[in-house]
Design a protein around this motif. Sequence first.
Motif, PDB file in Angstrom:
ATOM      1  N   LYS A 165       0.846  -1.195   0.000  1.00 55.19           N
ATOM      2  CA  LYS A 165       0.000   0.000   0.000  1.00 55.19           C
ATOM      3  C   LYS A 165       0.883   1.247   0.000  1.00 55.19           C
ATOM      4  O   LYS A 165       1.871   1.309   0.741  1.00 55.19           O
ATOM      5  CB  LYS A 165      -0.899   0.021   1.239  1.00 55.19           C
ATOM      6  CG  LYS A 165      -2.115  -0.861   1.168  1.00 55.19           C
ATOM      7  CD  LYS A 165      -2.966  -0.686   2.421  1.00 55.19           C
ATOM      8  CE  LYS A 165      -4.188  -1.607   2.392  1.00 55.19           C
ATOM      9  NZ  LYS A 165      -4.962  -1.521   3.656  1.00 55.19           N
ATOM     10  N   PRO A 166       0.534   2.253  -0.819  1.00 55.90           N
ATOM     11  CA  PRO A 166       1.381   3.451  -0.898  1.00 55.90           C
ATOM     12  C   PRO A 166       1.698   4.087   0.452  1.00 55.90           C
ATOM     13  O   PRO A 166       2.811   4.577   0.655  1.00 55.90           O
ATOM     14  CB  PRO A 166       0.560   4.390  -1.781  1.00 55.90           C
ATOM     15  CG  PRO A 166      -0.223   3.467  -2.665  1.00 55.90           C
ATOM     16  CD  PRO A 166      -0.566   2.289  -1.804  1.00 55.90           C
ATOM     17  N   ILE A 167       0.761   4.054   1.392  1.00 56.41           N
ATOM     18  CA  ILE A 167       1.022   4.699   2.687  1.00 56.41           C
ATOM     19  C   ILE A 167       2.083   3.965   3.501  1.00 56.41           C
ATOM     20  O   ILE A 167       2.625   4.514   4.466  1.00 56.41           O
ATOM     21  CB  ILE A 167      -0.265   4.838   3.532  1.00 56.41           C
ATOM     22  CG1 ILE A 167      -0.898   3.469   3.808  1.00 56.41           C
ATOM     23  CG2 ILE A 167      -1.252   5.768   2.884  1.00 56.41           C
ATOM     24  CD1 ILE A 167      -2.028   3.532   4.826  1.00 56.41           C
ATOM     25  N   TYR A 168       2.415   2.727   3.092  1.00 54.87           N
ATOM     26  CA  TYR A 168       3.412   1.944   3.820  1.00 54.87           C
ATOM     27  C   TYR A 168       4.707   1.745   3.036  1.00 54.87           C
ATOM     28  O   TYR A 168       5.625   1.068   3.503  1.00 54.87           O
ATOM     29  CB  TYR A 168       2.839   0.582   4.204  1.00 54.87           C
ATOM     30  CG  TYR A 168       1.638   0.659   5.098  1.00 54.87           C
ATOM     31  CD1 TYR A 168       1.635   1.456   6.250  1.00 54.87           C
ATOM     32  CD2 TYR A 168       0.463  -0.052   4.805  1.00 54.87           C
ATOM     33  CE1 TYR A 168       0.517   1.551   7.073  1.00 54.87           C
ATOM     34  CE2 TYR A 168      -0.649   0.019   5.634  1.00 54.87           C
ATOM     35  CZ  TYR A 168      -0.611   0.828   6.760  1.00 54.87           C
ATOM     36  OH  TYR A 168      -1.724   0.908   7.577  1.00 54.87           O
ATOM     37  N   GLU A 169       4.802   2.316   1.846  1.00 52.58           N
ATOM     38  CA  GLU A 169       5.985   2.153   0.998  1.00 52.58           C
ATOM     39  C   GLU A 169       7.195   2.864   1.604  1.00 52.58           C
ATOM     40  O   GLU A 169       7.127   4.039   1.963  1.00 52.58           O
ATOM     41  CB  GLU A 169       5.733   2.738  -0.392  1.00 52.58           C
ATOM     42  CG  GLU A 169       4.989   1.825  -1.340  1.00 52.58           C
ATOM     43  CD  GLU A 169       5.911   0.860  -2.072  1.00 52.58           C
ATOM     44  OE1 GLU A 169       7.099   0.769  -1.725  1.00 52.58           O
ATOM     45  OE2 GLU A 169       5.412   0.187  -2.993  1.00 52.58           O
ATOM     46  N   ALA A 170       8.322   2.149   1.671  1.00 49.57           N
ATOM     47  CA  ALA A 170       9.580   2.768   2.087  1.00 49.57           C
ATOM     48  C   ALA A 170      10.317   3.372   0.902  1.00 49.57           C
ATOM     49  O   ALA A 170      11.302   4.093   1.085  1.00 49.57           O
ATOM     50  CB  ALA A 170      10.467   1.749   2.782  1.00 49.57           C
TER      51      ALA A 170
END
Length: 200
Positions: A165-170
């Motif tokens: 998910k984009p909100i969790y991408e490093a």
Amino acid sequence: MVLGSSTAAGGGANPRDSGWVFRLQSTINKTEQKARFINLAVEGYTLYKAMPTGYHHDDRPLPDTARNITKALSYLPDMVMINFPSNDIAANYTDEEILNNYAKLTHMLDSAKVAYIIFSTQPRDFQDSSQRTRLKIINDKIDYLYPLHANDYLNALSTPTWSIKPIYEAGDGIHINNSGHEVIVNKTLQQPLLIQLLNR
């Protein structure tokens, strides 16, 4: 004890001590309960690196005797946390060999009467959609085979196609950021075997 790869070593977290292992230890130790964590995780490792000393499989990595299950058990731990979220699939190891490796580890832990948690697979932005699908397949098999021991947060971190998910991408398509590590911490704190251990 923690066995695993980059996520358990703090990969994607900034700073690295914002990773789930460090946060979990800090959270537990804010209570009256004091826990000592020994983290044997290494970036890039697969389950083969955690196999017992002396284990050999043709054309596969040999165990790291300083960071494998044999070493972990030498500390006489109360619990072993196993966190290998996607490198085995990235290496194209089969479902059978991945599950056989989990079976070898868990047999040793059961024999030693040591509690353990198997952490779920984790989304990864594989270009090959079949590899992303395998993240879900392996995760479902772990949930089925180890219902009391599984720590499943795959859906929470994933898009519908098992990418991150984009909100969790490093930012590298492999690792999760601080918020993703926090999801793992919160889920782990709800794992019944950990709750049972902390309440002893």
